[in-house]
Motif scaffolding. Structure first.
Motif, PDB file in Angstrom:
ATOM      1  N   GLY A  26       0.846  -1.192   0.000  1.00  0.00           N
ATOM      2  CA  GLY A  26       0.000   0.000   0.000  1.00  0.00           C
ATOM      3  C   GLY A  26       0.880   1.239   0.000  1.00  0.00           C
ATOM      4  O   GLY A  26       1.886   1.281   0.703  1.00  0.00           O
TER       5      GLY A  26
ATOM      6  N   GLN B  45      -0.312   4.486   0.560  1.00  0.00           N
ATOM      7  CA  GLN B  45      -0.840   5.618   1.335  1.00  0.00           C
ATOM      8  C   GLN B  45      -0.897   5.255   2.819  1.00  0.00           C
ATOM      9  O   GLN B  45       0.100   4.741   3.345  1.00  0.00           O
ATOM     10  CB  GLN B  45      -2.208   6.013   0.748  1.00  0.00           C
ATOM     11  N   TRP B  46      -2.028   5.489   3.458  1.00  0.00           N
ATOM     12  CA  TRP B  46      -2.120   5.186   4.900  1.00  0.00           C
ATOM     13  C   TRP B  46      -2.884   3.885   5.152  1.00  0.00           C
ATOM     14  O   TRP B  46      -3.623   3.766   6.134  1.00  0.00           O
ATOM     15  CB  TRP B  46      -2.787   6.346   5.632  1.00  0.00           C
ATOM     16  N   GLY B  47      -2.728   2.922   4.264  1.00  0.00           N
ATOM     17  CA  GLY B  47      -3.444   1.659   4.417  1.00  0.00           C
ATOM     18  C   GLY B  47      -4.825   1.738   3.804  1.00  0.00           C
ATOM     19  O   GLY B  47      -5.246   2.793   3.293  1.00  0.00           O
TER      20      GLY B  47
ATOM     21  N   GLU C 161      -5.902   0.569   1.062  1.00  0.00           N
ATOM     22  CA  GLU C 161      -5.909   0.872  -0.375  1.00  0.00           C
ATOM     23  C   GLU C 161      -6.651  -0.191  -1.171  1.00  0.00           C
ATOM     24  O   GLU C 161      -7.007   0.044  -2.328  1.00  0.00           O
ATOM     25  CB  GLU C 161      -4.475   0.983  -0.907  1.00  0.00           C
TER      26      GLU C 161
ATOM     27  N   LYS D 286      -5.486  -3.747  -0.836  1.00  0.00           N
ATOM     28  CA  LYS D 286      -4.462  -4.777  -1.112  1.00  0.00           C
ATOM     29  C   LYS D 286      -5.075  -6.166  -1.173  1.00  0.00           C
ATOM     30  O   LYS D 286      -4.732  -6.976  -2.035  1.00  0.00           O
ATOM     31  CB  LYS D 286      -3.367  -4.737  -0.024  1.00  0.00           C
TER      32      LYS D 286
ATOM     33  N   GLN E 278      -1.129  -2.548   6.032  1.00  0.00           N
ATOM     34  CA  GLN E 278      -1.063  -1.101   6.284  1.00  0.00           C
ATOM     35  C   GLN E 278      -0.518  -0.390   5.029  1.00  0.00           C
ATOM     36  O   GLN E 278      -0.666  -0.924   3.939  1.00  0.00           O
ATOM     37  CB  GLN E 278      -0.215  -0.776   7.536  1.00  0.00           C
ATOM     38  N   GLY E 279       0.129   0.746   5.192  1.00  0.00           N
ATOM     39  CA  GLY E 279       0.602   1.478   4.013  1.00  0.00           C
ATOM     40  C   GLY E 279       1.937   2.135   4.289  1.00  0.00           C
ATOM     41  O   GLY E 279       2.372   2.239   5.444  1.00  0.00           O
ATOM     42  N   SER E 280       2.569   2.621   3.221  1.00  0.00           N
ATOM     43  CA  SER E 280       3.930   3.164   3.343  1.00  0.00           C
ATOM     44  C   SER E 280       4.000   4.362   4.292  1.00  0.00           C
ATOM     45  O   SER E 280       5.014   4.586   4.941  1.00  0.00           O
ATOM     46  CB  SER E 280       4.427   3.600   1.965  1.00  0.00           C
TER      47      SER E 280
ATOM     48  N   THR F 116       6.483  -1.329   6.785  1.00  0.00           N
ATOM     49  CA  THR F 116       5.424  -1.630   5.816  1.00  0.00           C
ATOM     50  C   THR F 116       5.938  -1.479   4.384  1.00  0.00           C
ATOM     51  O   THR F 116       5.258  -1.837   3.439  1.00  0.00           O
ATOM     52  CB  THR F 116       4.242  -0.655   6.004  1.00  0.00           C
ATOM     53  N   THR F 117       7.133  -0.918   4.242  1.00  0.00           N
ATOM     54  CA  THR F 117       7.699  -0.673   2.905  1.00  0.00           C
ATOM     55  C   THR F 117       8.459  -1.918   2.414  1.00  0.00           C
ATOM     56  O   THR F 117       8.591  -2.902   3.145  1.00  0.00           O
ATOM     57  CB  THR F 117       8.618   0.564   2.960  1.00  0.00           C
TER      58      THR F 117
ATOM     59  N   PHE G 259      -2.741   2.275  -4.744  1.00  0.00           N
ATOM     60  CA  PHE G 259      -3.205   3.546  -4.167  1.00  0.00           C
ATOM     61  C   PHE G 259      -4.655   3.774  -4.552  1.00  0.00           C
ATOM     62  O   PHE G 259      -5.148   3.242  -5.538  1.00  0.00           O
ATOM     63  CB  PHE G 259      -2.332   4.716  -4.642  1.00  0.00           C
TER      64      PHE G 259
END
Ligand code: IMP
Length: 423
Positions: free
Chosen positions: A8, A10-12, A14, A16, A224-226, A243-244, A266
């Motif tokens: 992801g 953004q902030w999760g 998204e 996935k 989650q997200g980046s 998370t990355t 995203f």
């Protein structure tokens, strides 16, 4: 010999889970590499909707093997409920779901510590999902944690008691912040541990190395997200794992040079759940419409998600941090009906306009700057090919592709498996 990653940007939230489910037919193994039951991956098909928290999103496909990697933290109680909810699907769990012996366990007292810590923070609270994620990763890096493989060892209960005692002393520090009946939580925990033991515990890095050597195809599934990454997210309003893309290496034991494609997901706009800065957040009718049409409620906590316009400064940053090779855009359908679509292209700061993500994106340091594109009226949800899209939507996609310098390979126009358009 390569492993693809799906993350992801953004902030999760998204989407996935949906895309992993769609892509699973191309893979032999789906491996989750970080996070825990703070995640809620929603999958929709054949009229059913399912939320997965710890189990990888390839579980509904007949052939793929699903692996919970060492980077994941597991709450046996939530995990047991997740397995029980999948009963109607007659999934052959012991042959389809494997757990790394090195994955860490969330104890009942980890959850209590999460709740007490959040309660003590008042206005500064992170907005944690209260699943015990932070305290469990703290014990992991503090070298006190209990791993799945440990529960097969004769002294594991002793280790549990020692850690619990320490946690109870820590809870004294937060005196009065939460109330709990530990014995009830422990009964559920130990009975769930017995259930967990019915699944195969594996040396997951060895399993993956062998699979890759045999030419098997592996997809690493992020959660989650980046922008929630412990290092690169909007600290301290982040989760406690990596998370990355680098998290797939540490969370599965795979080498960087075995990574093939990096799929970055995203939304056509942006959302955030919990506290923390969000430069493009909307507090008006537009944001309310996105939330309502996009059904922006947390799959794990049910909380309303904050909504705003897409933020290219943050997206470009996430693409670079992860080395994204292909993009997937979700929920374009939610933007149908807006007269114009705003896109944040830079941030105004005291030092002028910038296009990179600075140390702080709190409102006192940055203000989003936008361009506007023409909106579209048409409902996209029944469209099955790009040439059916309104011109303005295709222009939006083309603009994003150019700005992000990365091809958008999938456009999703609804939550169902079938509402997925490959480009
Ligand atoms: P924690 O991971 O439960 O400690 O929560 C830390 C922050 O990450 C909070 O703002 C949560 O709302 C957010 N968060 C955690 N997991 C997810 C997720 O799967 N989707 C979106 N936000 C999440």
């Amino acid at each position: 010999m390569s492993i693809d990653l799906l993350l992801g940007l953004q902030w999760g939230d998204e989407g996935k889970g949906k895309i992993v489910d769609v892509l699973t037919t191309n893979y032999d193994i789906i491996a989750r590499f970080q996070g825990g039951p703070n995640a809620g991956h929603t999958l929709k098909f054949d009229g059913f909707s399912h939320v997965l928290h710890t189990i990888p999103s390839g579980i509904f496909h007949p052939t793929a093997l699903n692996l919970i990697g060492n980077g994941v933290v597991i709450d046996p109680v939530i995990f047991q409920t997740e397995i029980e909810k999948l009963a109607p699907f007659n999934i052959d769990f012991p042959n389809k779901l494997l757990i790394s012996k090195k994955a860490h366990l969330i104890l009942p007292t980890h959850r209590l510590l999460d709740a007490a810590s959040e309660a003590s923070k008042g206005k500064a609270k992170i907005g944690s999902t209260l699943k015990g994620i932070g305290p469990t990763y703290m014990d992991k890096t503090g070298r006190n944690g209990i791993r799945v493989g440990d529960i097969l060892l004769p002294d594991w209960k002793e280790r549990y008691e020692n850690l619990k005692t320490k946690h109870l002393k820590m809870l004294d520090f937060y005196e009065g912040k939460i109330e709990f009946e530990l014995s009830i939580l422990e009964d559920a925990f130990f009975s769930a541990i017995d259930e967990l033991k019915k699944l195969p515990f594996v040396d997951s890095e060895h399993l993956l190395h062998t699979a890759l050597k045999e030419g098997k195809k592996v997809l690493a599934e992020g959660a989650q997200g980046s922008l929630l990454d412990i290092d690169f997210g909007t600290y301290p309003f982040v989760t406690s794992s990596t998370t990355t893309a680098a998290g797939a290496c540490t969370g599965l034991g795979i080498a960087p040079n075995t990574i093939g494609e990096v799929f970055g997901i995203f939304k056509a706009y942006a959302t955030r759940v919990g506290s923390g800065p969000f430069p493009t957040e909307l507090f008006d009718e537009a944001g309310e419409t996105m939330g309502r049409v996009g059904m922006e409620f947390g799959a794990t906590t049910g909380r309303s998600r904050r909504c705003g316009w897409i933020d290219l400064v943050a997206l470009k940053y996430a693409i670079r941090v992860n080395g994204v090779t292909q993009l997937m855009m979700m929920k374009g359908d939610v933007l149908s009906g807006f007269e114009t679509i705003k896109v944040c292209t830079s941030y105004k700061t005291t030092e002028g306009s910038i296009e990179h993500l600075p140390f702080s994106i709190e409102p006192e340091h940055v203000t989003a700057e936008y361009i506007e594109l023409a909106g579209w009226k048409e409902d996209l949800t029944a469209m099955t090919a790009e040439d059916q899209f309104p011109k303005e939507f295709n222009d939006y996609i083309a603009y994003l592709e150019k700005e992000l310098e990365t091809p958008i390979k999938i456009v999703s126009v609804g939550p169902d498996r079938k509402q997925t358009i490959f480009r």
